[in-house]
Design an enzyme around this catalytic site. Sequence first.
Site, PDB file in Angstrom:
ATOM      1  N   LYS A  14       0.839  -1.214   0.000  1.00  0.00           N
ATOM      2  CA  LYS A  14       0.000   0.000   0.000  1.00  0.00           C
ATOM      3  C   LYS A  14       0.867   1.254   0.000  1.00  0.00           C
ATOM      4  O   LYS A  14       0.612   2.204  -0.726  1.00  0.00           O
ATOM      5  CB  LYS A  14      -0.884   0.064   1.258  1.00  0.00           C
ATOM      6  CG  LYS A  14      -1.891  -1.038   1.399  1.00  0.00           C
ATOM      7  CD  LYS A  14      -2.764  -0.816   2.640  1.00  0.00           C
ATOM      8  CE  LYS A  14      -1.990  -0.886   3.926  1.00  0.00           C
ATOM      9  NZ  LYS A  14      -2.047  -1.987   4.779  1.00  0.00           N
ATOM     10  N   ARG A  88     -10.451  -0.404   8.471  1.00  0.00           N
ATOM     11  CA  ARG A  88     -10.011  -1.774   8.735  1.00  0.00           C
ATOM     12  C   ARG A  88     -11.136  -2.625   9.320  1.00  0.00           C
ATOM     13  O   ARG A  88     -10.965  -3.836   9.479  1.00  0.00           O
ATOM     14  CB  ARG A  88      -8.858  -1.765   9.727  1.00  0.00           C
ATOM     15  CG  ARG A  88      -7.461  -1.754   9.084  1.00  0.00           C
ATOM     16  CD  ARG A  88      -6.444  -1.563  10.181  1.00  0.00           C
ATOM     17  NE  ARG A  88      -5.149  -2.109   9.942  1.00  0.00           N
ATOM     18  CZ  ARG A  88      -4.101  -1.404   9.506  1.00  0.00           C
ATOM     19  NH1 ARG A  88      -4.231  -0.148   9.190  1.00  0.00           N
ATOM     20  NH2 ARG A  88      -2.930  -1.972   9.378  1.00  0.00           N
ATOM     21  N   ARG A 124      11.286  -5.610   5.308  1.00  0.00           N
ATOM     22  CA  ARG A 124      10.834  -4.225   5.195  1.00  0.00           C
ATOM     23  C   ARG A 124      11.589  -3.274   6.128  1.00  0.00           C
ATOM     24  O   ARG A 124      11.722  -3.527   7.308  1.00  0.00           O
ATOM     25  CB  ARG A 124       9.334  -4.153   5.503  1.00  0.00           C
ATOM     26  CG  ARG A 124       8.787  -2.752   5.367  1.00  0.00           C
ATOM     27  CD  ARG A 124       7.322  -2.748   5.122  1.00  0.00           C
ATOM     28  NE  ARG A 124       6.547  -2.946   6.321  1.00  0.00           N
ATOM     29  CZ  ARG A 124       5.229  -2.797   6.368  1.00  0.00           C
ATOM     30  NH1 ARG A 124       4.562  -2.496   5.264  1.00  0.00           N
ATOM     31  NH2 ARG A 124       4.568  -2.996   7.477  1.00  0.00           N
ATOM     32  N   ARG A 158      10.379  -1.179  11.663  1.00  0.00           N
ATOM     33  CA  ARG A 158       9.293  -0.872  12.593  1.00  0.00           C
ATOM     34  C   ARG A 158       9.248  -1.892  13.727  1.00  0.00           C
ATOM     35  O   ARG A 158       9.495  -3.077  13.506  1.00  0.00           O
ATOM     36  CB  ARG A 158       7.954  -0.922  11.838  1.00  0.00           C
ATOM     37  CG  ARG A 158       7.621   0.371  11.152  1.00  0.00           C
ATOM     38  CD  ARG A 158       6.463   0.243  10.206  1.00  0.00           C
ATOM     39  NE  ARG A 158       5.300  -0.468  10.741  1.00  0.00           N
ATOM     40  CZ  ARG A 158       4.136  -0.528  10.106  1.00  0.00           C
ATOM     41  NH1 ARG A 158       3.971   0.079   8.946  1.00  0.00           N
ATOM     42  NH2 ARG A 158       3.140  -1.190  10.626  1.00  0.00           N
ATOM     43  N   ARG A 169      -1.507  -9.360  13.357  1.00  0.00           N
ATOM     44  CA  ARG A 169      -2.049  -8.381  12.410  1.00  0.00           C
ATOM     45  C   ARG A 169      -2.761  -9.077  11.258  1.00  0.00           C
ATOM     46  O   ARG A 169      -3.829  -8.648  10.814  1.00  0.00           O
ATOM     47  CB  ARG A 169      -0.912  -7.488  11.868  1.00  0.00           C
ATOM     48  CG  ARG A 169      -0.438  -6.478  12.894  1.00  0.00           C
ATOM     49  CD  ARG A 169       0.987  -6.024  12.634  1.00  0.00           C
ATOM     50  NE  ARG A 169       1.136  -5.165  11.491  1.00  0.00           N
ATOM     51  CZ  ARG A 169       2.315  -4.926  10.898  1.00  0.00           C
ATOM     52  NH1 ARG A 169       3.413  -5.494  11.338  1.00  0.00           N
ATOM     53  NH2 ARG A 169       2.374  -4.111   9.877  1.00  0.00           N
TER      54      ARG A 169
HETATM   55  P1  AMP Z   1      -0.049   0.132   9.391  1.00  0.00           P
HETATM   56  O1  AMP Z   1       1.092   1.108   9.324  1.00  0.00           O
HETATM   57  O2  AMP Z   1      -1.178   0.477   8.464  1.00  0.00           O
HETATM   58  O3  AMP Z   1       0.407  -1.302   9.250  1.00  0.00           O
HETATM   59  O4  AMP Z   1      -0.658   0.265  10.856  1.00  0.00           O
HETATM   60  C1  AMP Z   1       0.121  -0.029  11.995  1.00  0.00           C
HETATM   61  C2  AMP Z   1      -0.777  -0.304  13.178  1.00  0.00           C
HETATM   62  O5  AMP Z   1      -1.554   0.869  13.504  1.00  0.00           O
HETATM   63  C3  AMP Z   1      -1.811  -1.411  12.991  1.00  0.00           C
HETATM   64  O6  AMP Z   1      -1.261  -2.713  13.194  1.00  0.00           O
HETATM   65  C4  AMP Z   1      -2.833  -1.035  14.058  1.00  0.00           C
HETATM   66  O7  AMP Z   1      -2.352  -1.379  15.350  1.00  0.00           O
HETATM   67  C5  AMP Z   1      -2.845   0.491  13.983  1.00  0.00           C
HETATM   68  N1  AMP Z   1      -3.844   0.965  12.998  1.00  0.00           N
HETATM   69  C6  AMP Z   1      -3.601   1.560  11.796  1.00  0.00           C
HETATM   70  N2  AMP Z   1      -4.734   1.854  11.155  1.00  0.00           N
HETATM   71  C7  AMP Z   1      -5.746   1.428  11.966  1.00  0.00           C
HETATM   72  C8  AMP Z   1      -7.171   1.397  11.847  1.00  0.00           C
HETATM   73  N3  AMP Z   1      -7.787   1.865  10.748  1.00  0.00           N
HETATM   74  N4  AMP Z   1      -7.874   0.877  12.884  1.00  0.00           N
HETATM   75  C9  AMP Z   1      -7.291   0.412  13.985  1.00  0.00           C
HETATM   76  N5  AMP Z   1      -5.938   0.374  14.163  1.00  0.00           N
HETATM   77  C10 AMP Z   1      -5.171   0.877  13.151  1.00  0.00           C
END
Ligand code: AMP
Length: 213
Positions: A14, A88, A124, A158, A169
């Site tokens: 993404k 999500r 990553r 990360r 996740r």
């Molecule tokens: P990402 O960078 O998109 O992988 O997001 C990292 C983490 O942020 C996720 O594993 C969740 O813990 C939290 N997170 C990001 N977006 C959301 C969302 N829309 N709803 C709930 N938690 C989120």
Amino acid sequence: MKNIIFIAPPAAGKGTQSNLLKEKYGYVHISTGDMLREVIASGSTLGMEVKNIIDKGELVSDELIINLIKDKLATLDGKPFILDGFPRTLNQAVALNKILKDDSYEVIYLDITEEEAVKRIEGRVSCSCGKTYNLNDEGLKPKVNDICDVCGNKLVKRDDDNVEAFKVRFEIFLSNIEPLINFYKSKNKFNVIDVNKDLNEKFKEISRIVAND
Ligand code: AMP
């Protein structure tokens, strides 16, 4: 040009596709993961709670994330945007639908197997400027080891990009995805991109969907 909602498991690409779309079409890239990492960096009590949740691979509350998105979208002044990491859950999708004033958007679903996603997570790394790289993919490696091609900063991994948090996740993603897919299919907004295709081919497909390019 249509707004874009990316729905995909972790490490499906993404962020990479968002950067390409941002460069070519001037989209505003809204990553809820990045927004939450900013909340963490602020050092507030909320930030510490959020870090705890993210490090375990779990989701923050719908209420928190919906409020963050609502505030962010209100600042855009009609500029086209990419939502990366939101919605999500079905609750989030329903809330988003109420916030958006029209249906000028397309959902892009990046389809990836768990096996492929684990491989990507392991390689990553990212820069504080937002650019991401993958050491397990020749086309996505930085030119110089550990250094960002764009700004020269050191690349970091990360905290939640480890196999244990990744599994949580991915499981959470799978447990929420079906109602989300059905929601957007019923609105005729659902488009699937096969992540195994070449990076440029995927970009062209997405461009055709959102910009008729
Ligand atoms: P990402 O960078 O998109 O992988 O997001 C990292 C983490 O942020 C996720 O594993 C969740 O813990 C939290 N997170 C990001 N977006 C959301 C969302 N829309 N709803 C709930 N938690 C989120």
